[in-house]
Design a protein around this motif. Sequence first.
Motif, mmCIF file in Angstrom:
data_model
loop_
_atom_site.group_PDB
_atom_site.id
_atom_site.type_symbol
_atom_site.label_atom_id
_atom_site.label_comp_id
_atom_site.label_asym_id
_atom_site.label_seq_id
_atom_site.Cartn_x
_atom_site.Cartn_y
_atom_site.Cartn_z
ATOM 1 N N UNK A 15 0.835 -1.210 0.000
ATOM 2 C CA UNK A 15 0.000 0.000 0.000
ATOM 3 C C UNK A 15 0.867 1.256 0.000
ATOM 4 N N UNK A 16 1.906 1.261 0.828
ATOM 5 C CA UNK A 16 2.803 2.421 0.865
ATOM 6 C C UNK A 16 3.517 2.603 -0.470
ATOM 7 N N UNK A 17 3.862 1.488 -1.118
ATOM 8 C CA UNK A 17 4.498 1.569 -2.432
ATOM 9 C C UNK A 17 3.570 2.212 -3.443
ATOM 10 N N UNK A 18 2.276 1.862 -3.367
ATOM 11 C CA UNK A 18 1.302 2.444 -4.295
ATOM 12 C C UNK A 18 1.203 3.953 -4.113
ATOM 13 N N UNK A 19 1.081 4.398 -2.863
ATOM 14 C CA UNK A 19 0.947 5.840 -2.618
ATOM 15 C C UNK A 19 2.245 6.586 -2.927
ATOM 16 N N UNK A 20 3.378 5.919 -2.730
ATOM 17 C CA UNK A 20 4.654 6.554 -3.075
ATOM 18 C C UNK A 20 4.774 6.785 -4.574
ATOM 19 N N UNK A 21 4.077 5.932 -5.368
ATOM 20 C CA UNK A 21 4.160 6.062 -6.826
ATOM 21 C C UNK A 21 3.518 7.346 -7.333
ATOM 22 N N UNK A 22 2.733 8.031 -6.479
ATOM 23 C CA UNK A 22 2.168 9.326 -6.869
ATOM 24 C C UNK A 22 3.249 10.400 -6.942
ATOM 25 N N UNK A 23 4.334 10.201 -6.212
ATOM 26 C CA UNK A 23 5.363 11.240 -6.097
ATOM 27 C C UNK A 23 6.656 10.874 -6.826
ATOM 28 N N UNK A 24 6.996 9.598 -6.817
ATOM 29 C CA UNK A 24 8.202 9.137 -7.510
ATOM 30 C C UNK A 24 7.865 7.843 -8.232
ATOM 31 N N UNK A 25 8.738 7.416 -9.130
ATOM 32 C CA UNK A 25 8.561 6.148 -9.821
ATOM 33 C C UNK A 25 9.451 5.100 -9.157
ATOM 34 N N UNK A 26 8.883 4.285 -8.259
ATOM 35 C CA UNK A 26 9.721 3.308 -7.548
ATOM 36 C C UNK A 26 10.181 2.160 -8.433
ATOM 37 N N UNK A 27 9.533 1.979 -9.575
ATOM 38 C CA UNK A 27 9.889 0.860 -10.447
ATOM 39 C C UNK A 27 11.329 0.965 -10.932
ATOM 40 N N UNK A 28 11.734 2.150 -11.335
ATOM 41 C CA UNK A 28 13.086 2.316 -11.853
ATOM 42 C C UNK A 28 14.129 2.021 -10.777
#
Length: 226
Positions: A15-28
């Motif tokens: 869930x935290x990863x999903x909300x973090x994706x609004x601000x940065x791209x964690x995939x890269x």
Amino acid sequence: SDTPLVTRYSFSTIVMSYFASFFVDPSFALSNIPYFTIFRFELYRLVLSPLLCTSLLSLVFAYLSFVENGKRLEYSMGSVQFLVLLVTVGLSVNVAFCIISAALYFATGSQGYLIAGSESIWIVLLGLIAIECSKAPQDTVRKLFIFNVPVRYYPLAILALFSLLSGYKMSYGLSVAVGYAYGFDKLNFLKIRSSTTQRWESAEGCLTNFTSRPGWIYGQNATGTG
């Protein structure tokens, strides 16, 4: 909540990863991309990439599938064994993904194999489903929408559905393969002994700070074996 600790912590991280994706791209930064994992030696990607979630649809399906499967397995195996299982499946899939991607790159010269990523909770969840189905009575069926699918082939049916909707992903296929191998006792060397579980859960063990928290399932209190 009746959700045990490892399942709860894992989903909370998603869930935290999903909300973090609004601000940065964690995939890269965290996806298991062979070029970075192998040639830049960013080995943390092997462990962290299953925790990535960048779409609401994936989050909803993770809740519907992972939480229920996680609860059953963690109550059955205990928190230590379930945690080891999650890491084992995710790590096995990602290592195999890197090896096959590197082999295809050297065989074809196509750099596309080095930049394709392996990520999301599904690279673990499909493996867990395959493990459960391989252990289930083989004369049973599971429902997939309106279809009754023989339990042994249920993971393959889900994989086929995913491939139909979004194209085949090698990491998903590897997850199902790892799950079947684990469920049919071909990966027993990756399992930890009950004595190791008890040592980790003891007062002097490495997990003693977690064992007193709500939802921790001790190995000796587990309802069965996974």
